[in-house]
Design a protein around this motif. Structure first.
Motif, mmCIF file in Angstrom:
data_model
loop_
_atom_site.group_PDB
_atom_site.id
_atom_site.type_symbol
_atom_site.label_atom_id
_atom_site.label_comp_id
_atom_site.label_asym_id
_atom_site.label_seq_id
_atom_site.Cartn_x
_atom_site.Cartn_y
_atom_site.Cartn_z
ATOM 1 N N GLY A 116 -6.350 -46.463 -27.255
ATOM 2 C CA GLY A 116 -5.147 -46.165 -26.402
ATOM 3 C C GLY A 116 -5.428 -45.614 -24.877
ATOM 4 O O GLY A 116 -4.751 -45.796 -23.850
ATOM 5 N N ARG A 117 -6.845 -45.175 -24.624
ATOM 6 C CA ARG A 117 -7.114 -44.473 -23.270
ATOM 7 C C ARG A 117 -8.506 -44.783 -23.029
ATOM 8 O O ARG A 117 -9.391 -44.556 -24.010
ATOM 9 C CB ARG A 117 -7.045 -43.285 -23.203
ATOM 10 N N VAL A 118 -8.772 -45.276 -21.635
ATOM 11 C CA VAL A 118 -10.143 -45.188 -21.284
ATOM 12 C C VAL A 118 -10.399 -44.287 -20.005
ATOM 13 O O VAL A 118 -9.557 -44.499 -19.154
ATOM 14 C CB VAL A 118 -10.699 -46.686 -20.975
ATOM 15 N N VAL A 119 -11.349 -43.608 -20.148
ATOM 16 C CA VAL A 119 -11.459 -42.544 -18.871
ATOM 17 C C VAL A 119 -12.999 -43.229 -18.371
ATOM 18 O O VAL A 119 -13.747 -43.223 -19.013
ATOM 19 C CB VAL A 119 -11.698 -41.209 -19.288
ATOM 20 N N PHE A 120 -12.973 -43.327 -16.954
ATOM 21 C CA PHE A 120 -14.267 -44.108 -16.534
ATOM 22 C C PHE A 120 -14.818 -43.184 -15.409
ATOM 23 O O PHE A 120 -13.876 -42.648 -14.530
ATOM 24 C CB PHE A 120 -13.619 -45.428 -15.676
ATOM 25 N N ALA A 121 -15.959 -43.011 -15.360
ATOM 26 C CA ALA A 121 -16.628 -42.096 -14.405
ATOM 27 C C ALA A 121 -16.793 -42.993 -13.297
ATOM 28 O O ALA A 121 -17.958 -43.632 -12.941
ATOM 29 C CB ALA A 121 -18.018 -41.746 -15.121
ATOM 30 N N SER A 122 -15.906 -42.775 -12.335
ATOM 31 C CA SER A 122 -16.082 -43.215 -10.899
ATOM 32 C C SER A 122 -16.723 -42.194 -9.935
ATOM 33 O O SER A 122 -17.190 -41.364 -10.532
ATOM 34 C CB SER A 122 -14.645 -43.871 -10.559
ATOM 35 N N SER A 123 -16.874 -42.566 -8.727
ATOM 36 C CA SER A 123 -17.719 -41.769 -7.745
ATOM 37 C C SER A 123 -16.964 -41.917 -6.495
ATOM 38 O O SER A 123 -16.228 -42.724 -6.083
ATOM 39 C CB SER A 123 -18.912 -42.257 -7.565
ATOM 40 N N ALA A 124 -17.181 -40.448 -5.737
ATOM 41 C CA ALA A 124 -16.805 -40.560 -4.284
ATOM 42 C C ALA A 124 -17.608 -41.635 -3.581
ATOM 43 O O ALA A 124 -17.152 -42.054 -2.575
ATOM 44 C CB ALA A 124 -17.053 -39.486 -3.716
ATOM 45 N N ALA A 125 -18.560 -42.479 -4.019
ATOM 46 C CA ALA A 125 -19.416 -43.475 -3.392
ATOM 47 C C ALA A 125 -18.365 -44.557 -3.041
ATOM 48 O O ALA A 125 -18.857 -45.241 -2.272
ATOM 49 C CB ALA A 125 -20.616 -43.726 -4.283
ATOM 50 N N LEU A 158 -11.245 -52.220 -14.996
ATOM 51 C CA LEU A 158 -10.585 -51.451 -16.149
ATOM 52 C C LEU A 158 -9.166 -51.283 -15.941
ATOM 53 O O LEU A 158 -8.110 -51.349 -16.994
ATOM 54 C CB LEU A 158 -11.037 -50.021 -16.264
ATOM 55 N N LEU A 159 -8.913 -51.075 -14.798
ATOM 56 C CA LEU A 159 -7.170 -50.816 -14.467
ATOM 57 C C LEU A 159 -6.549 -52.024 -14.777
ATOM 58 O O LEU A 159 -5.448 -52.035 -15.301
ATOM 59 C CB LEU A 159 -6.895 -50.558 -12.953
ATOM 60 N N GLY A 160 -7.041 -53.280 -14.397
ATOM 61 C CA GLY A 160 -6.398 -54.537 -14.791
ATOM 62 C C GLY A 160 -6.236 -54.910 -16.153
ATOM 63 O O GLY A 160 -5.365 -55.428 -16.449
ATOM 64 N N HIS A 161 -7.300 -54.763 -16.632
ATOM 65 C CA HIS A 161 -7.353 -54.792 -18.291
ATOM 66 C C HIS A 161 -6.194 -53.933 -18.845
ATOM 67 O O HIS A 161 -5.479 -54.300 -19.807
ATOM 68 C CB HIS A 161 -8.607 -54.416 -18.738
ATOM 69 N N GLY A 162 -6.238 -52.801 -18.590
ATOM 70 C CA GLY A 162 -5.385 -51.706 -19.039
ATOM 71 C C GLY A 162 -3.916 -52.185 -18.846
ATOM 72 O O GLY A 162 -3.103 -52.018 -19.952
ATOM 73 N N ALA A 163 -3.499 -52.547 -17.369
ATOM 74 C CA ALA A 163 -2.066 -52.935 -17.168
ATOM 75 C C ALA A 163 -1.728 -54.012 -18.084
ATOM 76 O O ALA A 163 -0.579 -54.279 -18.685
ATOM 77 C CB ALA A 163 -2.061 -53.257 -15.815
ATOM 78 N N CYS A 164 -2.733 -55.101 -18.347
ATOM 79 C CA CYS A 164 -2.520 -56.220 -19.065
ATOM 80 C C CYS A 164 -2.495 -56.120 -20.510
ATOM 81 O O CYS A 164 -1.533 -56.756 -21.233
ATOM 82 C CB CYS A 164 -3.663 -57.295 -18.686
ATOM 83 N N TYR A 165 -3.302 -55.419 -21.189
ATOM 84 C CA TYR A 165 -3.188 -55.387 -22.546
ATOM 85 C C TYR A 165 -2.656 -53.881 -23.092
ATOM 86 O O TYR A 165 -2.794 -53.600 -24.551
ATOM 87 C CB TYR A 165 -4.928 -55.573 -23.111
#
Ligand SMILES: NC(=O)c1ccc[n+]([C@@H]2O[C@H](COP(=O)([O-])OP(=O)(O)OC[C@H]3O[C@@H](n4cnc5c(N)ncnc54)[C@H](O)[C@@H]3O)[C@@H](O)[C@H]2O)c1
Length: 317
Positions: A116-125, A158-165
């Protein structure tokens, strides 16, 4: 209570996130191949019956999908990565494999097995040397390393896959995370772990430039809580948020706090500023407050006191 799969669980942020989730009563499946993480970081977690460790490479095809099929987690917190900007510059292909392809494998595992949910470690980079201060999520993204580019690409994947699926994706743009278990040997581990080691060993630290550069330092305990909120808080929608404090601390201020706790250590040594060093980095924490109900609680002084003494310091309510 939820079942959460944490990739990179034996790392700095992963082990604190795992401990926090277990403390909240959740079940955790930790996955790590010990590329930079250490089993000792999971000493507490490994004593819990609610924790299971899987020593596996999440960038290898099929591994994550098989694990997700077997474990059926409610959420995946994806922290496993090549975490050194310098290593990404020296080895961009490996950066692509660990920081982009592995994110695609996470998206695919979520799609195939109904996570149901994916949390991704993004970065200020991902912001690179954005001129805006404080940096809001809408700031122009101008990554200046393969690492920053891969984090930005993974957010979109990830955002695109989440929106689609139909699964929720939360991208957590961490600023400068600090705290116990951060490895000072890693080039990306950040100034605080290097200062902590030097002062502990009685050695002066080096400041490049005048030391007035500022960073938004966030304590790892706060980051663990932000990850847990993103993975478990009911009703969240997909999006990205800075995980930061909104407060700037200069390197001189940092050295001052360490010096007060280690009076015998010599004054910092100043060297010429390094080309390409970002002078100021400060995040706007407002979006995380709205989207996740997250506000950092541990100030730099309290977080450093905890790091220096090895004892927990009470946080603000
Ligand atoms: N520390 C920071 O200030 C900071 C800032 C921004 C973003 N991040 C991101 O947060 C995440 C965690 O970073 P960290 O500081 O805890 O680093 P870390 O090196 O301590 O943790 C990364 C973990 O991932 C594991 N790992 C790497 N590749 C793997 C693979 N292919 N399969 C399984 N496990 C693998 C490593 O062994 C390690 O335990 C990373 O995605 C990093 O890019 C960290």
């Amino acid at each position: 209570m939820a079942k959460i799969l944490v990739t990179g669980a034996a790392g700095f942020i992963g082990s604190h996130t795992t401990d926090y989730l277990l403390g909240e009563g959740h079940k955790v499946v930790g996955v790590d191949n010990f590329r930079t993480g250490r089993k000792e970081n999971l000493a507490t977690a490994l004593r819990s019956p609610a924790f299971a460790l899987q020593v596996k490479d999440v960038a290898a095809p099929g591994v994550l999908a098989d694990l997700v099929a077997a474990e059926r987690p409610d959420a995946i917190i994806h922290l496993a990565a090549l975490v050194s900007v310098q290593e990404s510059i020296a080895n961009p292909e490996l950066n692509f494999s660990l920081n982009v392809l592995a994110s695609q494998l996470v998206a695919e595992a979520a799609r195939l097995h109904g996570v149901g949910r994916v949390v991704f470690a993004s970065s200020a980079a991902i912001y690179g040397d954005a001129a805006e201060r404080p940096i809001r999520e809408s700031a122009e993204k101008r990554p200046v390393s393969p690492y920053g580019a891969a984090k930005l690409a993974s957010e979109d994947l990830l955002l695109g896959h989440g929106a689609c699926y139909g699964f929720t994706v939360r991208c957590q743009r961490y600023f400068n995370v600090f705290g116990a278990r951060q490895d000072p040997a890693s080039p990306y581990s950040g100034v605080i772990s290097i200062f902590a080691r030097n002062y502990r060993e009685g050695k002066s630290v080096t400041l490049y430039g005048d030391g007035r550069q500022t960073r938004d330092f966030i304590a790892v305990g706060d980051v663990a809580r932000a990850n847990a909120l993103a993975a478990t808080r009911p009703g969240l929608t997909s999006g990205a948020a800075n995980i930061c404090t909104g407060r700037a601390t200069s390197l001189l201020d940092l050295a001052g706090i360490f010096a007060a706790a280690h009076p015998g250590v010599g004054a910092p040594v100043h060297r010429a500023a390094r080309a390409g060093d970002i002078l100021h980095s400060l995040g706007d924490p407002a979006a995380a407050a709205v989207a996740l109900g997250f506000t950092a609680r541990t100030g730099v002084a309290a977080g450093l006191a905890e790091l220096i003494s090895g004892q927990p310091v009470p946080v603000l309510p």
